[in-house]
Design an enzyme around this catalytic site. Structure first.
Site, PDB file in Angstrom:
ATOM      1  CG  ASP A   1      -2.174   0.847   1.044  1.00 18.78           C
ATOM      2  OD1 ASP A   1      -3.263   0.251   0.894  1.00 18.78           O
ATOM      3  OD2 ASP A   1      -2.075   2.095   1.041  1.00 18.78           O
TER       4      ASP A   1
ATOM      5  CB  VAL B   1       0.102   0.514  -7.995  1.00 15.88           C
ATOM      6  CG1 VAL B   1       0.040  -0.446  -6.820  1.00 15.88           C
ATOM      7  CG2 VAL B   1      -1.113   1.429  -8.032  1.00 15.88           C
TER       8      VAL B   1
ATOM      9  CG  ASN C   1      -8.138  -3.685  -3.693  1.00 16.07           C
ATOM     10  OD1 ASN C   1      -9.357  -3.726  -3.900  1.00 16.07           O
ATOM     11  ND2 ASN C   1      -7.604  -2.913  -2.748  1.00 16.07           N
TER      12      ASN C   1
ATOM     13  CE1 TYR D   1     -12.729   4.092  -9.792  1.00 15.32           C
ATOM     14  CE2 TYR D   1     -14.956   3.517 -10.487  1.00 15.32           C
ATOM     15  CZ  TYR D   1     -13.874   3.317  -9.658  1.00 15.32           C
ATOM     16  OH  TYR D   1     -13.927   2.339  -8.678  1.00 15.32           O
TER      17      TYR D   1
ATOM     18  CE  LYS E   1     -11.812   0.706 -10.791  1.00 14.52           C
ATOM     19  NZ  LYS E   1     -10.800  -0.033 -10.027  1.00 14.52           N
TER      20      LYS E   1
HETATM   21  N1  LIG Z   1     -15.814   1.202  -2.626  1.00 13.83           N
HETATM   22  C1  LIG Z   1     -16.524   1.071  -3.725  1.00 13.83           C
HETATM   23  O1  LIG Z   1     -17.714   1.458  -3.775  1.00 13.83           O
HETATM   24  C2  LIG Z   1     -15.932   0.417  -4.934  1.00 13.83           C
HETATM   25  C3  LIG Z   1     -16.789  -0.019  -5.946  1.00 13.83           C
HETATM   26  C4  LIG Z   1     -16.237  -0.635  -7.067  1.00 13.83           C
HETATM   27  C5  LIG Z   1     -14.884  -0.799  -7.167  1.00 13.83           C
HETATM   28  N2  LIG Z   1     -14.075  -0.354  -6.172  1.00 13.83           N
HETATM   29  C6  LIG Z   1     -12.642  -0.543  -6.355  1.00 13.83           C
HETATM   30  O2  LIG Z   1     -12.140  -1.304  -5.279  1.00 13.83           O
HETATM   31  C7  LIG Z   1     -10.774  -0.988  -5.054  1.00 13.83           C
HETATM   32  C8  LIG Z   1     -10.540  -0.712  -3.583  1.00 13.83           C
HETATM   33  O3  LIG Z   1     -11.372   0.346  -3.206  1.00 13.83           O
HETATM   34  P1  LIG Z   1     -11.774   0.664  -1.695  1.00 13.83           P
HETATM   35  O4  LIG Z   1     -13.231   0.929  -1.712  1.00 13.83           O
HETATM   36  O5  LIG Z   1     -11.227  -0.346  -0.767  1.00 13.83           O
HETATM   37  O6  LIG Z   1     -11.010   2.051  -1.529  1.00 13.83           O
HETATM   38  P2  LIG Z   1     -10.257   2.686  -0.269  1.00 13.83           P
HETATM   39  O7  LIG Z   1     -10.018   4.098  -0.675  1.00 13.83           O
HETATM   40  O8  LIG Z   1     -11.042   2.394   0.973  1.00 13.83           O
HETATM   41  O9  LIG Z   1      -8.881   1.884  -0.186  1.00 13.83           O
HETATM   42  C9  LIG Z   1      -7.940   1.965  -1.221  1.00 13.83           C
HETATM   43  C10 LIG Z   1      -6.576   1.566  -0.705  1.00 13.83           C
HETATM   44  O10 LIG Z   1      -5.657   1.693  -1.812  1.00 13.83           O
HETATM   45  C11 LIG Z   1      -4.511   2.423  -1.390  1.00 13.83           C
HETATM   46  N3  LIG Z   1      -3.942   3.151  -2.526  1.00 13.83           N
HETATM   47  C12 LIG Z   1      -4.446   4.259  -3.125  1.00 13.83           C
HETATM   48  N4  LIG Z   1      -3.616   4.677  -4.103  1.00 13.83           N
HETATM   49  C13 LIG Z   1      -2.571   3.808  -4.117  1.00 13.83           C
HETATM   50  C14 LIG Z   1      -1.400   3.716  -4.892  1.00 13.83           C
HETATM   51  N5  LIG Z   1      -1.116   4.626  -5.842  1.00 13.83           N
HETATM   52  N6  LIG Z   1      -0.547   2.689  -4.659  1.00 13.83           N
HETATM   53  C15 LIG Z   1      -0.814   1.788  -3.678  1.00 13.83           C
HETATM   54  N7  LIG Z   1      -1.904   1.844  -2.906  1.00 13.83           N
HETATM   55  C16 LIG Z   1      -2.783   2.837  -3.114  1.00 13.83           C
HETATM   56  C17 LIG Z   1      -5.017   3.353  -0.308  1.00 13.83           C
HETATM   57  O11 LIG Z   1      -3.960   3.793   0.547  1.00 13.83           O
HETATM   58  C18 LIG Z   1      -6.047   2.472   0.401  1.00 13.83           C
HETATM   59  O12 LIG Z   1      -5.439   1.683   1.416  1.00 13.83           O
HETATM   60  C19 LIG Z   1     -10.463   0.183  -5.997  1.00 13.83           C
HETATM   61  O13 LIG Z   1      -9.824  -0.303  -7.161  1.00 13.83           O
HETATM   62  C20 LIG Z   1     -11.835   0.735  -6.349  1.00 13.83           C
HETATM   63  O14 LIG Z   1     -11.837   1.369  -7.605  1.00 13.83           O
HETATM   64  C21 LIG Z   1     -14.559   0.243  -5.061  1.00 13.83           C
END
Ligand SMILES: NC(=O)c1ccc[n+]([C@@H]2O[C@H](COP(=O)([O-])OP(=O)(O)OC[C@H]3O[C@@H](n4cnc5c(N)ncnc54)[C@H](O)[C@@H]3O)[C@@H](O)[C@H]2O)c1
Length: 253
Positions: free
Chosen positions: A37, A64, A90, A156, A160
């Site tokens: 992370d 990343v 993720n 976005y 995706k």
């Molecule tokens: N929460 C939703 O409603 C939702 C819906 C569909 C898809 N997603 C996808 O799920 C995934 C996780 O989302 P989430 O809801 O847990 O979000 P979140 O913001 O709660 O957690 C994301 C995590 O990724 C880390 N992160 C961010 N940028 C980074 C980078 N450049 N390098 C390494 N780590 C990084 C952050 O520090 C955090 O720990 C994402 O790809 C998001 O697009 C989320």
């Protein structure tokens, strides 16, 4: 016997939210997990928390969006646990719902570099290692916006969709090498994700949420982690190259 006994999993964005729950679920299933992370403090806290629960866990700080750091992430995982069997791409960020006419170059570049480049860097690095090991599994975190047109901002949605395309490409090209690559496409999940949005585009938000009353409910991180476990384990051994909607039927309408 756990479903992931003897497996080593690298999970990006796993210091919080969905990624953290996936890491916990994989660890409970017997995997050794690498918490990768950008947020070093949260990453260290997660590593400590999981260690105190007796899980085999290792932390690595990674942005990343940097190829060098992603390559280092995989190298560190191999150093720590000897191999990598599962990669979960993720980590992802939002585009603040910017509609096409309001896209800023900064947001476009940031979202593309994290959500798309990062996934490519990690797959490019890990595939030769998987080939050497006789196989491996990739789970890419897409979104319902990767399967539909109007449920998020332009950038976005494009990012995706790119993840879904990369997923199918890798599955198709490397399936014969015993490498599986699938994507998970959640609708709304309760996490810190939306709290991370700022300067939200009013029109983009309004347009993207027009059909939200047709979504039966938001998902939980546990529900998403369970699907991620299915996709990483042999339970899904005959599935390759799918983008699985996790949306309580929202996109079925
Ligand atoms: N929460 C939703 O409603 C939702 C819906 C569909 C898809 N997603 C996808 O799920 C995934 C996780 O989302 P989430 O809801 O847990 O979000 P979140 O913001 O709660 O957690 C994301 C995590 O990724 C880390 N992160 C961010 N940028 C980074 C980078 N450049 N390098 C390494 N780590 C990084 C952050 O520090 C955090 O720990 C994402 O790809 C998001 O697009 C989320």
């Amino acid at each position: 016997m756990g479903k992931l006994d003897e497996k080593v999993a690298v999970i990006t964005g796993s210091a919080s939210g969905i990624g953290k729950e996936i890491a916990k679920t994989y660890a409970e299933a017997g995997a050794k997990v690498v918490i990768a992370d950008f947020n070093e403090e949260a990453m260290n806290d997660t590593v400590d928390e999981f260690k105190s629960q007796g899980f085999a866990v290792h932390g690595v700080k990674v942005n990343v969006a940097s190829n060098e750091e992603v390559e280092n992430m995989i190298d560190v995982a191999i150093e720590a646990f000897g191999r990598v069997d599962i990669l979960v791409n993720n980590a992802g960020v939002s585009d603040n719902m910017q509609a096409a006419e309001n896209v800023t170059d900064d947001v476009w570049n940031r979202v593309m570099s994290i959500n798309v480049d990062g996934v490519m860097y990690a797959m490019r690095k890990v595939i030769p290692h998987f080939k050497e090991n006789g196989g491996g599994t990739i789970v890419n975190m897409a979104s319902i916006t990767g399967l539909t047109g109007g449920r998020g901002g332009l950038t976005y949605t494009a990012a995706k969709h790119a993840i879904v395309g990369m997923t199918k490409n890798v599955a198709s090209h490397y399936g014969p090498e015993n490498i599986r690559c699938n994507a998970l496409a959640p609708a709304a999940v309760q996490s810190g994700f939306s709290a991370g949005m700022k300067d939200v585009d009013e029109f983009g938000m309004e347009a993207s949420t027009r059909g939200v009353n047709l979504m039966p409910r938001a998902g939980t991180v546990e529900e998403i982690a369970n699907i991620a476990l299915f996709l990483a384990s042999d339970d899904s051994s005959y599935i390759n190259g799918v983008a699985l909607a996790a949306d309580a039927g929202w996109s079925a309408y």
